[in-house]
Design an enzyme around this catalytic site. Structure first.
Site, PDB file in Angstrom:
ATOM      1  N   LYS C  12      46.391  38.379 -31.574  1.00  0.00           N
ATOM      2  CA  LYS C  12      46.014  39.243 -30.504  1.00  0.00           C
ATOM      3  C   LYS C  12      46.252  38.806 -28.860  1.00  0.00           C
ATOM      4  CE  LYS C  12      45.046  43.908 -30.307  1.00  0.00           C
ATOM      5  NZ  LYS C  12      46.759  44.912 -30.533  1.00  0.00           N
ATOM      6  N   THR C  58      45.986  42.898 -35.726  1.00  0.00           N
ATOM      7  CA  THR C  58      46.105  42.687 -34.066  1.00  0.00           C
ATOM      8  C   THR C  58      44.141  42.754 -33.775  1.00  0.00           C
ATOM      9  OG1 THR C  58      47.746  43.587 -33.187  1.00  0.00           O
ATOM     10  CG2 THR C  58      48.065  41.379 -34.261  1.00  0.00           C
ATOM     11  N   ARG C 175      51.581  10.176   2.790  1.00  0.00           N
ATOM     12  CA  ARG C 175      51.351  11.376   2.780  1.00  0.00           C
ATOM     13  C   ARG C 175      50.936  12.321   2.149  1.00  0.00           C
ATOM     14  NH1 ARG C 175      55.408  11.271  -3.175  1.00  0.00           N
ATOM     15  NH2 ARG C 175      53.685  10.518  -4.627  1.00  0.00           N
ATOM     16  N   GLN C 221      52.300   9.401 -10.890  1.00  0.00           N
ATOM     17  CA  GLN C 221      52.191   9.171 -12.316  1.00  0.00           C
ATOM     18  C   GLN C 221      50.730   8.495 -12.493  1.00  0.00           C
ATOM     19  OE1 GLN C 221      54.880   9.486 -11.356  1.00  0.00           O
ATOM     20  NE2 GLN C 221      56.701  10.026 -12.606  1.00  0.00           N
ATOM     21  N   HIS C 249      55.108  19.256  -2.649  1.00  0.00           N
ATOM     22  CA  HIS C 249      55.731  18.584  -1.581  1.00  0.00           C
ATOM     23  C   HIS C 249      55.389  19.518  -0.542  1.00  0.00           C
ATOM     24  CE1 HIS C 249      57.838  16.441  -4.933  1.00  0.00           C
ATOM     25  NE2 HIS C 249      57.772  18.096  -4.900  1.00  0.00           N
TER      26      HIS C 249
END
Lengths: 296, 296, 296, 296
Positions: C12, C58, C175, C221, C249
């Protein structure tokens, strides 16, 4: 009878802009906006004949939003909307009305090792909103908020309602009251704008939440009215408050099949259907809102 | 000046109901609806004092939707909305206006070994809509559709538009035109209702799509007007068509850095921002729509 | 070759439960959960022959979630998941593995006239998560968060990357770095559980945010690894951190056509496509995660 | 013990591309895709030191998707994914594994005055999917579909299930069975690819729907197995079928308080919670799927 062009408008929707203000190289301010512009005026030629001579491309509206977002200092969204609306009406003879709808996503500084970080943020809940219209009948501004979820786990009753053959709801003296507030408040056209749009917004938001919390509720309609009234009572320059309050039903789960009483502890949170309470609270002497005001 | 209650309404939103009609034990019809009811009237007491004596609980509205969904035969959604609206206004003295908004999700029979299956379906694209208002000024009905995405890969131009210092858009003689149609069409109050709501809906839907496809477009505004005009031209009992057409921009990708020309082959599909064209086409002699008509 | 039943499970999903703890009549605690249960075991009979003798409906799983939600005191979601998982495996001989996935929505007290309100809340941003598996190979728990958006307006570079004929990206020394953190951290099976699940969660969340903010980023990363490493370095009982970081971005808008330089002030916020960085940081000696652990 | 980098990958997600093939100036084909690429390999340097010399920017992946989308003729999405995966592994020594996930949105020609329109379409329901992995262990492909909603209004029972103290569900001999199919089927690595990917997809889709419709269901698990078995039985080159089937519960509304019996006519359509049945049907001799295969 002849078929004719009726009311129409067009624009660029959901221009997403982030504005960074660099107080120093590492000390920044951040403003995160979603801006929609919609124009109307003498636009029959493009509809009827595909003649675009009077059409300001929506791509141009997008460009103007970005260009104006560099204003220093970047103003409150209400003022930013006013500047944009004025530009479009002033710059284009064929456009008589400009509507600007603005959403601002709130960001709060991340807690760093040495206090609030100077250029790193995390998104907070809720959205601030504003709407501006500039047209032949004048200029009007509304402020507001959306996506602000609130819940009271007691202090809410619902009984004494009208019953008929389709009534199965039981009256209650204690229920969860939960909603997601969508509110807009309209500034008087005949009065001075607030000296500080940001302070006005914060005051209205805080009052809405505090009033929701502190009102002993006999119906969500009563809570709605009390919330709107409180905002108007505090800010003279406001003419009207509109509230849209979905009632997110929380249902006490029947645990008796498992031998467990459930004294207001475990609730099923439901999605659909939901109650939907919509209402307006206003000053008796306020002029009606302009038809084109983008409250939504 | 005194603070007062302004316009208000309340209801139950998004009641989801599936209706199975069992022609035989295994031969069925299916109708899948989302129904929202909203009422207004003499509701000051609950707002101002929490006195709910005139409040029909939204739970009762839910019950009525389910109870009426058993009508045999189950009518078209426009007629179903009319029955619901009539019930609420007739049954409750405090309620003077009922608005009903209905969505119908289309299902088509699954192709079985021996033809269309008698009781198994798969969902098709798009949504059929209807809106009904019954109030002191009369009864009004609109029909419509939503979430119908359409695209033309040629036969669309956009040039000759107004330019200024913020213009960077290049004119084009060949572009992709893509939108998701949201349309509503209002039935005349002074005329007869269509003999067959379903046939009227199908005719309007087919005309909207065919007209989008076959109109050589000089602007999305022109396409909008032509689509609305075509629907009115075919169905005398319609007073007005409202269209909301987002412009889903498809941008030719610049492949020249990779030595590949791109003669209208590869397009970036964009999400935001998007153009948003909204307009109405109407008969010159049609009475205005009632203010409370739930077009949306 | 024969066709056979492969791996399978059922359950469920998205049981929505609000739990109110009434310290006094008006002084409450609130816990708002979304719980999903999934079971596997000896379930071939229902798949192959429709024999449900070993199937726990369920609906029963839903009932158990509600019944157990009344535990006093209501524990942290990790402990709540452990209790649920133990119940299903212990109570049903046919079930050998139970997976429980839990989301907790954070609510903060509304600021009232006299301080934080005792029974009224507003939703805060972000979601807390936990996952539990109990199976033949043991019991394993992960904690986590989702929907936590963060942004740095400087302190992020990206250059020195691999280039080829399809490269058009320019290297950058400054950035915006923005992501929505989805993180899960796995507790060691061979060690003691944290003494305080809530304190462990808060520490990990705060460390993830602070590390995002204070890491000078040369790639998302690198930021990912540094975030995961910081969490492991602080909490010995954790074996592994998984991070999923979409790169939202933000593109500097070219305002030069309008005669405006744009020195890192106005950015277009993009939706799609987005970078997607997924990675794991772990202790070298930690046993691998159980295959069934619901990290997601 | 040392903290180390574990499994990781990165890529560009949701590159939206529309590809128009101009057979003649006005006679077109349309392909509408959402492509996600994810790469892994020797990426420790960027994680540990921010040295990006081995990082192919995700922006480059985006560019490659667009550049390759111009292939003539544009192949089936499975083949398109294979070409993309091969490119990334072949072109970059640091990348050993490429995963490509593709969604295709179906469009059907609008019915025009003179038949199907040559360059105008409307979106149909459902999504076609494919996943490709190319890595050190080989190349593997799966095909699939998603967002295909199906419903049977009879021919579904559920009884004979396991009961305990938390059971309140009543057994039923006739219920609505409704789900939204998400399916993936894996092609054998050791066999020939299908001669015609499109024909293979259509056959699998039609078989899944027909089998759902024509199977008398004793449990959704049984239906799941029967659907998967039917696909494998028809296509020798398939190794395994994965199905994810939410059980959209339709609950008969109790109309007895209003004096109306409800013999399987009016159902409440529920949203949450929902059953969730996940299972795999496979050939007994098929090699296991590669760990990196993007089924989702």
């Amino acid at each position: 009878m002849a078929i004719v062009l009726g009311p129409n408008r067009y624009g660029k929707a959901e221009v997403r802009v982030a504005r960074v203000t660099r107080t120093t190289a590492t000390d920044h301010e951040l403003c995160d906006l979603d801006v929609s512009v919609s124009l109307s005026g003498d636009l029959a030629d493009t509809h009827l004949r595909g003649d675009n001579a009077r059409v300001v491309p929506t791509d141009t509206m997008r460009a103007v939003v970005y260009a104006f977002a560099q204003d220093r200092p970047l103003p409150a969204i209400e003022e930013f909307g006013l500047r944009l609306a004025r530009h479009f009406v002033d710059a284009h003879a064929s456009i008589d009305t400009a509507r600007v709808r603005l959403l601002e996503y709130p960001w709060v500084r991340i807690a760093g090792t040495h206090g609030p970080h100077p250029h790193a943020w995390t998104r907070a809940a809720g959205v601030r909103r504003a709407g501006v219209v500039r047209g032949p009948e004048g200029v009007e501004v509304c402020s507001g908020l959306a996506d602000v979820s609130v819940l009271k786990s007691t202090g809410s009753e619902f009984h004494g309602f009208s019953t008929d053959r389709y009534t199965t709801l039981a009256p209650t003296r204690d229920r969860i009251l939960a909603t997601t507030v969508r509110a807009g408040w309209r500034h008087r056209r005949d009065g001075a704008a607030p000296a500080d749009w940001d302070a006005s917004f914060r005051a209205a938001r805080d009052t809405l939440l505090r009033t929701f919390a502190e009102t002993h509720s006999l119906s969500l309609q009563q809570t709605l009215y009390t919330m709107g009234e409180a905002v108007l009572a505090e800010q003279e320059h406001l003419a009207e408050v509109r509230l849209t309050l979905p009632n997110h039903h929380h249902v006490e789960v029947d645990l008796s099949p498992f031998g467990q009483p459930n004294p207001g502890e475990v609730y099923q949170v439901t999605d659909r259907p939901y109650g939907l309470i919509e209402g307006t609270v206003r000053r008796g002497d306020a002029a009606p809102a302009l038809a084109d005001l983008p409250w939504e």
